[in-house]
Design an enzyme around this catalytic site. Structure first.
Site, PDB file in Angstrom:
ATOM      1  N   CYS A   1       3.412  -4.966   6.590  1.00 44.41           N
ATOM      2  CA  CYS A   1       2.993  -4.570   5.255  1.00 44.41           C
ATOM      3  C   CYS A   1       4.178  -4.037   4.445  1.00 44.41           C
ATOM      4  O   CYS A   1       5.251  -3.756   4.981  1.00 44.41           O
ATOM      5  CB  CYS A   1       1.900  -3.509   5.326  1.00 44.41           C
TER       6      CYS A   1
ATOM      7  N   HIS B   1       0.826  -1.211   0.000  1.00 46.51           N
ATOM      8  CA  HIS B   1       0.000   0.000   0.000  1.00 46.51           C
ATOM      9  C   HIS B   1       0.853   1.249   0.000  1.00 46.51           C
ATOM     10  O   HIS B   1       2.090   1.201   0.134  1.00 46.51           O
ATOM     11  CB  HIS B   1      -0.956   0.001   1.200  1.00 46.51           C
TER      12      HIS B   1
END
Length: 281
Positions: free
Chosen positions: A256, A240
């Site tokens: 992440c 992301h």
């Protein structure tokens, strides 16, 4: 061309900050064009004084199709083209075809995104028709696979592939086997590492606030944090954007993979759901 229109409910990914809701997401399968059909050859003639002699074509014989061995397993996909299995209404994953139920899946997941599996192989009948698909599942433990009935899913082709190199702090996107993009990334810390392994893109989410911790989008993959097991939705991992671009290139996340927002937009636009993802050290 099929288009997914979804309204994303909640995204809670490891290292992704607070919950966000998302507007519609689209995923378009590529179109294919049938090859042109060449005209049949014309009968040969001999230009001599007597009437033209026509050469009779040999008798046409049709070879019988080679039957498959019922129950045999055939690998699906290549490095240039893979397949995503989209749940039609409901699908049950089994450890083996018809035995050992693992989990059931509805048409849409908790984020209201179509439920998708990465396809590895197919089991066929005596007429070579698929009866079961061996698929990657978005479940713990990471890398778990199962079998779903072919009738419960539809297959869609995918030409993209992602490789994340944790040691080099970079992500590389391939399309039809050719590198089309690479970008610098931030990864998980030693205490909350980004899990290595083979996964696939199982959802594409757009946060409501593009200036927030997710940036303008999140590419969810079928991996979970190996340590943050108590997080909402089990601590899913995503690629992301970020509101801290100065940290790109460092090991700072909860698992992440963070990309600069401008590069995330390019990656998001080209990455289809079902894209294979390899995360390696």
């Amino acid at each position: 061309m099929r288009v997914f229109f979804v309204t994303v409910a909640v995204l809670v990914a490891a290292g992704c900050g607070s919950n966000e809701s998302s507007p519609p997401v689209t995923a378009d399968p590529p179109t294919t064009t049938a090859p042109p059909v060449e005209p049949p050859p014309q009968p040969a003639t001999l230009p001599t004084a007597p009437p033209p002699v026509t050469v009779a074509p040999p008798p046409v014989t049709t070879a019988a199709a080679t039957p498959c061995e019922a129950g045999s397993v055939v690998r699906v996909g290549t490095a240039r083209r893979s397949f995503a299995a989209v749940v039609r209404e409901r699908a049950v994953a089994h450890r083996e075809p018809g035995a050992g139920e693992l989990a059931s899946f509805e048409q849409r997941n908790v984020n209201n995104y179509p439920t998708i599996f990465g396809v590895l192989a197919k089991r066929v009948d005596e007429r070579c028709r698929p009866t079961w698909y061996h698929v990657q599942l978005p479940l713990r433990p990471n890398g778990i696979t199962g079998w779903v009935r072919a009738a419960d899913v539809r297959l869609e082709p995918v030409t993209t592939r992602i490789v994340v190199e944790l040691g080099e702090r970079r992500v590389i996107l391939y399309d039809r086997g050719r590198e089309v993009m690479r970008a610098r990334v931030a990864i998980g810390t030693s205490a909350t590492p980004t899990p290595t392994g083979r996964y696939y893109v199982n959802q594409r989410l757009i946060p409501a606030d593009p200036s927030g911790p997710y940036g303008p989008g999140a590419i969810g993959i079928s991996a979970f944090s190996p340590v943050l097991t108590g997080w909402a939705q089990g601590g899913p991992v995503a690629i992301h954007g970020t509101n801290r671009p100065e940290l790109i290139g460092q090991a700072v996340s909860n698992g992440c993979i963070r990309v600069r927002n401008d590069e995330l937009v390019r990656l998001f636009e080209r990455t289809r759901a079902g894209t294979p993802v390899l995360v390696r050290a």
